[in-house]
Design a protein around this motif. Structure first.
Motif, short mmCIF file in Angstrom:
data_model
loop_
_atom_site.label_atom_id
_atom_site.label_comp_id
_atom_site.label_asym_id
_atom_site.label_seq_id
_atom_site.Cartn_x
_atom_site.Cartn_y
_atom_site.Cartn_z
N GLN A 101 1.07 -1.37 -0.03
CA GLN A 101 -0.04 0.07 -0.02
C GLN A 101 0.84 1.23 -0.18
O GLN A 101 1.92 1.25 0.63
CB GLN A 101 -0.98 0.01 1.05
N LYS A 135 -6.78 7.77 1.63
CA LYS A 135 -6.11 7.17 2.64
C LYS A 135 -4.77 6.57 2.23
O LYS A 135 -3.77 6.42 2.69
CB LYS A 135 -6.96 6.34 3.53
N GLN A 136 -5.25 5.70 1.14
CA GLN A 136 -3.96 4.82 0.74
C GLN A 136 -4.28 4.09 -0.61
O GLN A 136 -5.59 4.06 -0.96
CB GLN A 136 -3.68 3.68 1.66
N HIS A 143 -3.57 0.57 -3.06
CA HIS A 143 -3.07 -0.86 -3.13
C HIS A 143 -3.57 -1.52 -4.54
O HIS A 143 -4.26 -0.89 -5.23
CB HIS A 143 -3.28 -1.63 -1.85
N HIS A 188 -4.70 -5.52 -6.15
CA HIS A 188 -4.77 -7.21 -5.94
C HIS A 188 -4.64 -7.48 -7.35
O HIS A 188 -4.83 -7.05 -8.41
CB HIS A 188 -6.18 -7.45 -5.65
N HIS A 196 -6.82 -0.11 -6.31
CA HIS A 196 -7.94 0.35 -5.34
C HIS A 196 -7.39 1.44 -4.72
O HIS A 196 -6.25 1.46 -4.07
CB HIS A 196 -8.32 -0.69 -4.33
N VAL A 198 -8.16 3.96 -1.85
CA VAL A 198 -9.34 4.03 -0.44
C VAL A 198 -9.47 5.24 -0.14
O VAL A 198 -8.65 5.90 0.32
CB VAL A 198 -8.76 2.93 0.39
N PHE A 248 -10.36 8.01 9.56
CA PHE A 248 -10.74 6.78 8.79
C PHE A 248 -11.31 5.60 9.68
O PHE A 248 -12.44 5.02 8.79
CB PHE A 248 -9.13 6.38 8.22
N LEU A 296 -16.56 4.97 3.53
CA LEU A 296 -15.58 4.57 2.63
C LEU A 296 -16.07 4.70 1.31
O LEU A 296 -17.15 4.40 0.85
CB LEU A 296 -14.89 3.15 2.76
N VAL A 326 -14.21 3.49 -2.37
CA VAL A 326 -12.90 2.92 -3.06
C VAL A 326 -13.33 3.10 -4.45
O VAL A 326 -14.04 2.58 -5.03
CB VAL A 326 -12.79 1.31 -2.88
N LEU A 339 -15.60 -3.87 2.08
CA LEU A 339 -14.09 -4.47 2.07
C LEU A 339 -13.94 -5.44 1.48
O LEU A 339 -14.95 -6.59 1.88
CB LEU A 339 -13.35 -4.10 3.44
N THR A 340 -13.12 -6.07 0.70
CA THR A 340 -12.65 -7.50 0.17
C THR A 340 -11.67 -8.08 1.02
O THR A 340 -11.24 -9.09 0.52
CB THR A 340 -12.32 -7.16 -1.38
N THR A 341 -11.34 -7.50 1.99
CA THR A 341 -10.43 -8.17 2.99
C THR A 341 -11.14 -8.16 4.52
O THR A 341 -11.84 -7.10 4.65
CB THR A 341 -9.02 -7.66 3.12
N TRP A 383 -18.45 1.56 -3.84
CA TRP A 383 -17.48 1.14 -4.76
C TRP A 383 -17.57 1.90 -6.20
O TRP A 383 -18.96 2.18 -6.49
CB TRP A 383 -17.78 -0.25 -5.24
C1 LIG Z 1 -10.82 -2.35 -1.32
N1 LIG Z 1 -9.81 -3.29 -1.02
S1 LIG Z 1 -9.67 -3.77 0.59
O1 LIG Z 1 -11.20 -4.21 0.83
O2 LIG Z 1 -8.58 -4.99 0.34
C2 LIG Z 1 -9.03 -2.62 1.50
C3 LIG Z 1 -7.81 -2.99 2.01
F1 LIG Z 1 -7.05 -3.76 1.53
C4 LIG Z 1 -7.15 -1.90 2.93
F2 LIG Z 1 -6.04 -2.11 3.27
C5 LIG Z 1 -7.84 -0.88 3.38
S2 LIG Z 1 -7.42 0.29 4.41
C6 LIG Z 1 -7.24 -0.52 5.80
C7 LIG Z 1 -6.22 0.44 6.69
O3 LIG Z 1 -5.05 0.82 6.06
C8 LIG Z 1 -9.36 -0.86 2.84
F3 LIG Z 1 -10.15 0.05 3.45
C9 LIG Z 1 -9.68 -1.82 2.02
F4 LIG Z 1 -11.27 -1.58 1.74
#
Ligand SMILES: CNS(=O)(=O)c1c(F)c(F)c(SCCO)c(F)c1F
Ligand SMILES: [Zn+2]
Length: 247
Positions: free
Chosen positions: A68, A88-89, A91, A93, A105, A107, A116, A126, A128, A184-186, A195
């Motif tokens: 990230q 926020k960040q 990253h 997949h 993504h 975020v 956050f 949120l 994304v 969230l997908t995690t 989304w």
């Molecule tokens: C959108 N993809 S996600 O669900 O995998 C995902 C993620 F990987 C993240 F890291 C974060 S931020 C957590 C604190 O930094 C997040 F909000 C997410 F939604």
């Protein structure tokens, strides 16, 4: 469920639900592919307006699930649905053996909430922005700046500074999008995500794809485990509407 989850047979998506506290059902999570024909045009959706400042970009971290890029303060941007969300960040997949694919993504969290963490537990907390990356011959020069840090973040827990990168350089030229409510997908799979998925893709070369797959889930000194297939398989829409900002 924090550090224990992953993408292996032992701790992957099939196991996540069993470890989520107080969950009676699998939370809705966006499908990995949108069926354009199922989306309905919504003239009320505003154009996607993303404004970031390169000076807010500070570092890049291998968190053992992906990597990230963390944003220090936030580049303000206006959410196409309502409110002001801050980055926020971002990253990625990625997966697929023969036909590799990647997803970016970005975020954002709703500034009506103080942080956050607070926003992440709210249904409108949120947003994304998702961008599909197509693997073809084209080398993406802006993306290469991210990949040039990979030697320094090969294993879980490693990070390096990453100043002055403007995330808008990773966006496609056209910002037409689909939008739907999801999670969230995690883990913890919080159902707090609006989304916003761009219709247009950006390109990445096979060599660049190989760089992603050379990152490791594992930490230094552990048995090397290449970072591949770090995504949650598609989940059913469960009656949720997908709206399109374009006809
Ligand atoms: C959108 N993809 S996600 O669900 O995998 C995902 C993620 F990987 C993240 F890291 C974060 S931020 C957590 C604190 O930094 C997040 F909000 C997410 F939604
Ligand atoms: Zn993600």
């Amino acid at each position: 469920m924090s550090h224990a989850w992953g993408y292996s047979a032992e701790n992957g998506p099939e196991k996540w639900v069993t470890k989520l506290p107080h969950r009676r059902w699998v939370p809705a999570s966006p499908p990995s592919t949108i069926v354009p024909a199922d989306a309905s045009y919504d003239a009320g959706l505003k154009p996607l307006c993303l404004k970031y400042d390169a000076k807010d970009c500070i570092d890049i971290l291998n968190n053992g699930h992906s990597f990230q890029v963390t944003i220090l303060t936030e580049g303000l941007q206006t959410d196409p649905i309502s409110g002001v969300y801050r980055l926020k960040q971002f990253h990625f997949h990625w997966g697929g053996a023969e036909r590799s694919w990647l997803r970016l993504h970005l975020v954002h969290w709703n500034t009506k909430y103080p942080s956050f963490g607070e926003a992440a537990s709210k249904s409108d907390g949120l947003a994304v922005v998702g961008v599909f990356l197509k693997v073809n011959r084209a080398e993406n020069a802006q993306l290469q700046k991210v990949l040039d840090t990979f030697d320094a973040i090969k294993t879980k827990g490693t990070q390096t500074t990453f100043p002055g990168f403007d995330p808008t350089t990773l966006l496609p030229g056209c910002l037409d999008y689909w939008t739907y409510d999801g999670s969230l997908t995690t883990p913890p799979l919080l159902e707090s995500v609006t989304w916003i998925v761009c219709k247009e893709t950006i390109s990445v070369s096979p060599a660049q794809m190989a760089s992603f797959r050379a990152l490791q889930f594992s930490g230094a000194g552990e048995a090397a485990c290449c970072m591949v297939d770090n995504y949650r398989p598609p989940q059913p829409l469960k009656g949720r509407a997908v709206k399109a900002s374009f006809q």
